[in-house]
Design an enzyme around this catalytic site. Structure first.
Site, PDB file in Angstrom:
ATOM      1  N   GLY A 254      38.986 -13.054 -20.284  1.00 39.67           N
ATOM      2  CA  GLY A 254      39.488 -12.287 -19.142  1.00 39.67           C
ATOM      3  C   GLY A 254      38.334 -11.552 -18.504  1.00 39.67           C
ATOM      4  O   GLY A 254      37.178 -11.722 -18.907  1.00 39.67           O
TER       5      GLY A 254
ATOM      6  N   GLY B  62      35.982  -8.254 -17.291  1.00 42.19           N
ATOM      7  CA  GLY B  62      35.486  -7.052 -17.949  1.00 42.19           C
ATOM      8  C   GLY B  62      36.326  -5.829 -17.639  1.00 42.19           C
ATOM      9  O   GLY B  62      36.650  -5.044 -18.540  1.00 42.19           O
TER      10      GLY B  62
ATOM     11  N   VAL C 130      40.419  -6.877 -19.507  1.00 40.15           N
ATOM     12  CA  VAL C 130      40.451  -7.049 -20.971  1.00 40.15           C
ATOM     13  C   VAL C 130      39.365  -6.197 -21.642  1.00 40.15           C
ATOM     14  O   VAL C 130      39.625  -5.495 -22.637  1.00 40.15           O
ATOM     15  CB  VAL C 130      40.279  -8.546 -21.336  1.00 40.15           C
ATOM     16  CG1 VAL C 130      40.266  -8.722 -22.851  1.00 40.15           C
ATOM     17  CG2 VAL C 130      41.395  -9.378 -20.719  1.00 40.15           C
ATOM     18  N   GLY C 131      38.156  -6.232 -21.083  1.00 43.24           N
ATOM     19  CA  GLY C 131      37.052  -5.467 -21.679  1.00 43.24           C
ATOM     20  C   GLY C 131      37.341  -3.976 -21.670  1.00 43.24           C
ATOM     21  O   GLY C 131      37.103  -3.268 -22.666  1.00 43.24           O
TER      22      GLY C 131
ATOM     23  N   GLU D  12      23.791  -4.385 -27.412  1.00 45.43           N
ATOM     24  CA  GLU D  12      22.587  -5.229 -27.296  1.00 45.43           C
ATOM     25  C   GLU D  12      22.420  -5.493 -25.811  1.00 45.43           C
ATOM     26  O   GLU D  12      23.210  -6.237 -25.221  1.00 45.43           O
ATOM     27  CB  GLU D  12      22.785  -6.555 -28.040  1.00 45.43           C
ATOM     28  CG  GLU D  12      23.012  -6.429 -29.523  1.00 45.43           C
ATOM     29  CD  GLU D  12      21.784  -5.996 -30.290  1.00 45.43           C
ATOM     30  OE1 GLU D  12      20.677  -6.027 -29.720  1.00 45.43           O
ATOM     31  OE2 GLU D  12      21.937  -5.612 -31.456  1.00 45.43           O
TER      32      GLU D  12
ATOM     33  N   CYS E 242      17.521 -12.345 -22.901  1.00 43.61           N
ATOM     34  CA  CYS E 242      17.335 -10.891 -22.892  1.00 43.61           C
ATOM     35  C   CYS E 242      15.966 -10.500 -23.444  1.00 43.61           C
ATOM     36  O   CYS E 242      15.378  -9.516 -23.048  1.00 43.61           O
ATOM     37  CB  CYS E 242      18.422 -10.239 -23.721  1.00 43.61           C
ATOM     38  SG  CYS E 242      18.560 -10.965 -25.368  1.00 43.61           S
TER      39      CYS E 242
ATOM     40  N   GLU F  89      14.971  -6.672 -14.640  1.00 44.62           N
ATOM     41  CA  GLU F  89      15.264  -7.871 -15.411  1.00 44.62           C
ATOM     42  C   GLU F  89      15.641  -8.965 -14.409  1.00 44.62           C
ATOM     43  O   GLU F  89      16.638  -8.835 -13.700  1.00 44.62           O
ATOM     44  CB  GLU F  89      16.429  -7.578 -16.360  1.00 44.62           C
ATOM     45  CG  GLU F  89      16.623  -8.658 -17.379  1.00 44.62           C
ATOM     46  CD  GLU F  89      17.779  -8.360 -18.315  1.00 44.62           C
ATOM     47  OE1 GLU F  89      18.811  -7.847 -17.859  1.00 44.62           O
ATOM     48  OE2 GLU F  89      17.651  -8.667 -19.514  1.00 44.62           O
TER      49      GLU F  89
HETATM   50  P1  NAD Z   1      27.435  -8.288 -18.157  1.00 45.88           P
HETATM   51  O1  NAD Z   1      27.026  -6.971 -18.672  1.00 45.88           O
HETATM   52  O2  NAD Z   1      27.743  -8.440 -16.723  1.00 45.88           O
HETATM   53  O3  NAD Z   1      28.746  -8.803 -18.922  1.00 45.88           O
HETATM   54  C1  NAD Z   1      28.800  -8.888 -20.337  1.00 45.88           C
HETATM   55  C2  NAD Z   1      30.253  -8.880 -20.785  1.00 45.88           C
HETATM   56  O4  NAD Z   1      30.816  -7.602 -20.464  1.00 45.88           O
HETATM   57  C3  NAD Z   1      31.121  -9.928 -20.094  1.00 45.88           C
HETATM   58  O5  NAD Z   1      32.029 -10.450 -21.031  1.00 45.88           O
HETATM   59  C4  NAD Z   1      31.840  -9.109 -19.039  1.00 45.88           C
HETATM   60  O6  NAD Z   1      33.071  -9.660 -18.642  1.00 45.88           O
HETATM   61  C5  NAD Z   1      32.038  -7.790 -19.771  1.00 45.88           C
HETATM   62  N1  NAD Z   1      32.277  -6.616 -18.926  1.00 45.88           N
HETATM   63  C6  NAD Z   1      31.910  -6.437 -17.641  1.00 45.88           C
HETATM   64  N2  NAD Z   1      32.330  -5.232 -17.209  1.00 45.88           N
HETATM   65  C7  NAD Z   1      32.959  -4.634 -18.244  1.00 45.88           C
HETATM   66  C8  NAD Z   1      33.609  -3.369 -18.417  1.00 45.88           C
HETATM   67  N3  NAD Z   1      33.683  -2.484 -17.445  1.00 45.88           N
HETATM   68  N4  NAD Z   1      34.139  -3.083 -19.628  1.00 45.88           N
HETATM   69  C9  NAD Z   1      34.064  -3.964 -20.636  1.00 45.88           C
HETATM   70  N5  NAD Z   1      33.490  -5.182 -20.519  1.00 45.88           N
HETATM   71  C10 NAD Z   1      32.931  -5.512 -19.348  1.00 45.88           C
HETATM   72  O7  NAD Z   1      26.281  -9.284 -18.625  1.00 45.88           O
HETATM   73  P2  NAD Z   1      26.132 -10.813 -18.280  1.00 45.88           P
HETATM   74  O8  NAD Z   1      25.740 -10.909 -16.843  1.00 45.88           O
HETATM   75  O9  NAD Z   1      27.320 -11.575 -18.776  1.00 45.88           O
HETATM   76  O10 NAD Z   1      24.888 -11.220 -19.226  1.00 45.88           O
HETATM   77  C11 NAD Z   1      23.572 -10.976 -18.891  1.00 45.88           C
HETATM   78  C12 NAD Z   1      23.069  -9.667 -19.469  1.00 45.88           C
HETATM   79  O11 NAD Z   1      23.231  -9.671 -20.881  1.00 45.88           O
HETATM   80  C13 NAD Z   1      21.590  -9.464 -19.254  1.00 45.88           C
HETATM   81  O12 NAD Z   1      21.336  -8.130 -18.830  1.00 45.88           O
HETATM   82  C14 NAD Z   1      20.976  -9.689 -20.617  1.00 45.88           C
HETATM   83  O13 NAD Z   1      19.764  -9.050 -20.841  1.00 45.88           O
HETATM   84  C15 NAD Z   1      22.036  -9.194 -21.515  1.00 45.88           C
HETATM   85  N6  NAD Z   1      21.877  -9.791 -22.850  1.00 45.88           N
HETATM   86  C16 NAD Z   1      21.403  -9.018 -23.884  1.00 45.88           C
HETATM   87  C17 NAD Z   1      21.202  -9.578 -25.139  1.00 45.88           C
HETATM   88  C18 NAD Z   1      20.697  -8.758 -26.309  1.00 45.88           C
HETATM   89  O14 NAD Z   1      20.876  -9.188 -27.438  1.00 45.88           O
HETATM   90  N7  NAD Z   1      20.069  -7.633 -26.124  1.00 45.88           N
HETATM   91  C19 NAD Z   1      21.496 -10.912 -25.359  1.00 45.88           C
HETATM   92  C20 NAD Z   1      21.971 -11.660 -24.305  1.00 45.88           C
HETATM   93  C21 NAD Z   1      22.167 -11.085 -23.053  1.00 45.88           C
END
Ligand code: NAD
Length: 477
Positions: free
Chosen positions: A200, A202, A205-206, A244, A278, A378
């Site tokens: 779903g 963010g 569901v998030g 993370e 990341c 980034e």
């Molecule tokens: P994102 O932060 O946009 O989304 C990550 C997840 O959070 C998704 O499932 C999204 O639906 C959910 N989400 C979004 N808004 C939310 C809210 N308000 N409440 C709860 N959940 C919510 O990230 P992305 O674009 O999917 O992925 C890329 C990012 O992830 C990059 O910044 C990357 O650096 C980071 N990343 C970090 C690591 C690490 O281990 N440090 C690993 C992989 C990716």
């Protein structure tokens, strides 16, 4: 055309109450390849209720039982390797070789955690007290799209090892990958309610997982922006949050390094996972007087990289995940040009011959200064920024001059010097001379790259609460 209509709750695939659909696009062809019906807050609530119910018995399982569950999850993933690889290629654009490695990594996470579980001391005696490590409760797992399988299994493995049921909210962009992975979970035959999966958005569901009083912890991987939102949202229920997050990792090439090895390695590390990692070393720090040599070596290294069809065995660099991310990468490449960085190779637009698909030219900038956006933000695409330094102190200062602190890389044949430099760098994981990561050791970030650690014993401990009991020994009381 793939149609994903169900979520996974209490051991069953069921139709969600959410009615919104999202299309799924193959980033290498820009063709619609499927759609997914998204869960909503209501679906999150029933999944949380199922997990809460499961916690009553799952929290009391033995180490041996949970160890067998981790083994079954591992085996179930390997049994569906081919389908997992296919979904990773079609939906994400991972080059075949990388997809194959990623599925193995996802499965191995379960065995590494099993090993940590089997040697973990859940009970200690301190003074007159018995100190017990107990499962924290229901864990909400929220993951991004860039390494869907391994992000999920790292978090899941730690939760299962600890005795915590989970509700997984994967990225809405990874629905096809999630579907196959969830089938693996189902095949592993864990007690109903221990693993629940609700794809779903963010903010639905998030957000429900984040605010629910029945969720004890959120284990999140994603952007720093969303990580901050989750941490704020979790305050009212005082739930534990592990994050993370993003990075802008430095790669320090010291003067005595073998540049003919260190520079190509730096380029390939930066472009790993289609530049969407990341932990990518996106800031290459080199001695000022070696810049010309570095530019040549970087350009040569880029020329050996095959960009294109992710199904081809030769492909190293596939497309960016979505049009939106593609535009983001293009904007940053253009900002580098506008701000006066020197384009060594690559640049804006698609590579020649790849007009279809979200392909980006592998790009290297030199003469990048610390104020430029390409040195700070980034990018999440195959873009390397070369900065120069005069002394090692200056290199370390530049390396640390970022709000992030996830990874760092150092090249020098002098290992004592490498370790000394590592001790001065603010980052959670540091690799010397192109070494790979150790997946049994902790992984996580300093500063705005995160809170907490994943993998192995450290990952397991994040999912545990500590209880101190005194007066249990009648003789002592
Ligand atoms: P994102 O932060 O946009 O989304 C990550 C997840 O959070 C998704 O499932 C999204 O639906 C959910 N989400 C979004 N808004 C939310 C809210 N308000 N409440 C709860 N959940 C919510 O990230 P992305 O674009 O999917 O992925 C890329 C990012 O992830 C990059 O910044 C990357 O650096 C980071 N990343 C970090 C690591 C690490 O281990 N440090 C690993 C992989 C990716």
């Amino acid at each position: 055309m793939k149609s994903i209509e169900q979520i996974y709750v209490n051991g069953e695939f069921i139709h969600p109450s959410g009615e919104q659909y999202q299309v799924l696009i193959n980033p290498a062809t820009e063709q619609i390849i499927g759609h997914v019906r998204l869960g909503d807050e209501q679906d999150a609530k029933i999944a949380i209720a199922a997990a809460k119910q499961a916690f009553r018995t799952f929290s009391r399982t033995t180490v041996e039982e949970r160890s067998q569950m981790l083994q079954r999850l591992h085996d179930a993933i390997l049994a569906k390797s081919d389908r997992l690889i296919q979904a990773n290629i079609d939906e994400y654009g991972a080059p075949k070789r990388a997809a194959t490695g990623r599925v193995k990594l996802a499965a191995n996470n379960l065995l590494d955690t099993k090993e940590a579980l089997e040697s973990y001391n859940f009970v200690q005696y301190i003074g007159k007290a018995k100190v017990v490590a107990e499962p924290i409760g229901v864990i909400g797992i929220i993951t991004p799209w860039n390494a869907s399988y391994s992000q999920i299994t790292a978090k899941l493995a730690a939760a299962i090892a600890a005795g915590c049921p989970v509700v997984i909210k994967p990225s809405e962009l990874s629905a096809m990958q999630t579907q196959v992975l969830t089938e693996c979970f189902h095949d592993a035959d864990l007690p109903p309610g221990v693993i629940n999966v609700v794809t779903g958005l963010g903010h639905t569901v998030g957000a429900e997982l984040t605010r629910s009083p029945d969720v004890a912890m959120i284990s999140f991987t994603g952007s720093t922006r969303v990580g901050k939102e989750i941490r704020r949202g979790a305050v009212d229920t005082m739930k534990r949050v592990t994050l993370e997050l993003g990075g802008k990792s430095p790669n320090l090439i010291l003067d005595d390094a073998d540049f003919s090895i260190a520079i190509p390695t730096a380029v390939s590390h930066c472009f790993t996972n289609n530049g969407q990692a990341c932990v990518a070393g996106t800031r290459l720090l080199v001695p000022e007087h070696r810049l010309e040599e570095v530019k040549q070596l970087a350009k040569q290294a880029v020329q050996t990289i095959t960009v294109g069809n992710p199904w081809s065995e030769d492909t190293i660099l596939g497309p960016i995940v979505t049009e939106k991310q593609y535009e983001h990468v293009q904007r940053l490449i253009q900002s580098g040009i506008n701000e006066g960085a020197e384009l060594v190779t690559g640049g804006a637009g698609r590579p020649e011959g790849l007009e279809q698909g979200y392909f980006v030219k592998p790009t290297v900038f030199a003469n990048v200064t610390e104020k430029m956006a390409i040195a700070n933000e980034e990018i999440f695409g195959p873009v390397l920024s070369i900065l120069t330094y005069g002394t090692i102190d200056e290199a370390i200062e530049i390396a640390n001059n970022t709000s992030y602190g996830l990874g760092a890389y150092i090249s020098t044949p002098d290992l004592d010097k490498a370790v000394e430099v590592a001790s001065r760098i603010e980052a959670g994981v540091i690799a010397i001379n192109g070494a790979g990561f150790e997946m049994k050791a902790p992984f996580g970030g300093f500063k705005q790259s995160g809170i907490g650690r994943e993998y192995g014993v450290y990952g397991l401990e994040e999912c545990l609460e500590t209880k101190t009991i005194t007066g249990y020994d009648k003789k002592q009381a």
